[in-house]
Design a protein around this motif. Sequence first.
Motif, PDB file in Angstrom:
ATOM      1  N   SER A   1       0.847  -1.190   0.000  1.00 44.48           N
ATOM      2  CA  SER A   1       0.000   0.000   0.000  1.00 44.48           C
ATOM      3  C   SER A   1       0.883   1.240   0.000  1.00 44.48           C
ATOM      4  N   SER A   2       0.423   2.291  -0.645  1.00 47.50           N
ATOM      5  CA  SER A   2       1.174   3.546  -0.720  1.00 47.50           C
ATOM      6  C   SER A   2       0.194   4.709  -0.660  1.00 47.50           C
ATOM      7  N   GLY A   3       0.719   5.893  -0.332  1.00 45.92           N
ATOM      8  CA  GLY A   3      -0.134   7.064  -0.185  1.00 45.92           C
ATOM      9  C   GLY A   3      -0.800   7.070   1.180  1.00 45.92           C
ATOM     10  N   GLY A   4      -1.676   8.043   1.398  1.00 48.06           N
ATOM     11  CA  GLY A   4      -2.386   8.112   2.664  1.00 48.06           C
ATOM     12  C   GLY A   4      -1.471   8.350   3.852  1.00 48.06           C
ATOM     13  N   GLY A   5      -0.356   9.025   3.632  1.00 44.26           N
ATOM     14  CA  GLY A   5       0.573   9.290   4.726  1.00 44.26           C
ATOM     15  C   GLY A   5       1.630   8.230   4.930  1.00 44.26           C
TER      16      GLY A   5
ATOM     17  N   ALA B   1       9.330  22.262   1.664  1.00 45.26           N
ATOM     18  CA  ALA B   1       9.245  20.881   2.147  1.00 45.26           C
ATOM     19  C   ALA B   1       7.952  20.650   2.916  1.00 45.26           C
ATOM     20  N   GLU B   2       7.505  21.628   3.686  1.00 48.68           N
ATOM     21  CA  GLU B   2       6.243  21.505   4.420  1.00 48.68           C
ATOM     22  C   GLU B   2       5.068  21.395   3.456  1.00 48.68           C
TER      23      GLU B   2
ATOM     24  N   ARG C   1       1.035  17.805   0.830  1.00 47.17           N
ATOM     25  CA  ARG C   1       0.488  17.274  -0.421  1.00 47.17           C
ATOM     26  C   ARG C   1       0.579  15.743  -0.450  1.00 47.17           C
ATOM     27  N   LEU C   2       1.729  15.201  -0.006  1.00 45.54           N
ATOM     28  CA  LEU C   2       1.900  13.754   0.018  1.00 45.54           C
ATOM     29  C   LEU C   2       0.978  13.103   1.043  1.00 45.54           C
TER      30      LEU C   2
END
Length: 307
Positions: free
Chosen positions: A186-190, A242-243, A248-249
């Motif tokens: 799984s990827s994304g969602g923090g 970076a913040e 966004r990520l």
Amino acid sequence: MNVSSWLVTLNGDEITLYLIAASAMMLACLGLVFYYLRRARLIEDMPTSRIRSAAQGYVELIGTVSRSEMAEMVAPLSGIPCVWFDYKVQRYRRAGKSGHWHTITQGTSKQCFQIDDGTGTCSVNPQGAEVITEHSRTWHGDSEMPRYRVRNNNPILRVLRGHRYRYIEKFIYIHDVVYALGHFQSSGGGRQIPSHHELMGAVIREWKQNYQQLLQRFDSNNKGEIDLQEWEQVRQAASKEAEIRHRRLSNMPTTYTLSNTTNKRHPFIISTHSQRKLSEKFRCYAVVSLITSLFSGYFLIILADKL
């Protein structure tokens, strides 16, 4: 001619060759017995995971094939809509009084498809998978590519019409319930987001690739270089960037994928059969392999007595 009469006609060298062949067959079939039993036990003992809560790594999933945003796929020979296909074109070739089917072209789809188990949707990459499907179609024709996308399995008609080509296709359809064993990620969602320090370093490296633009932005005293005070401004600006990237990520939706494994003891299996039926199928294969091994061993004993 029975087996005993046939054995009498063999000389020593021929018996030795048959001994080697029977030994190889017996050992190969014994190996297949354990191979299929391991598959069956793995399927029976592996707990079924839910997509939303599945652990990273080797898992078992059961879900329904759902429609995706990708273009609709059709099988190349029959034109049937599907999410996965495997096809084979064979030509009948005669060799003396006998003949056999020779494969002249074949292929397998590589496009991902999605399954849904009610808790989430997982993208399945079928490359490298052992696909066991109950959907297949076989028909015959008189050209390398079929002119008619219909079944024609009447052997008399095939002979009369000179149908020398055989077309075989296997499918997975939309709305099929799929059983799958593979590597889950799984990827994304923090998940798997670089730290603030790593993101900040990546931003500065990107800016350094266009040094002239960096000078135009931060060289306030027009010296043609960035001094220590100006580098502090660069770091502060990179920290803010970076913040932004971190937020966004973090807001990206979670995506789930199932793909091939790197561990040879963990097979990548995709099947339209149920878990129970698939396990029974592998156990039947094990029984057939055991019987073949026993017959080979019996034949081996008879040959050894003739030496």
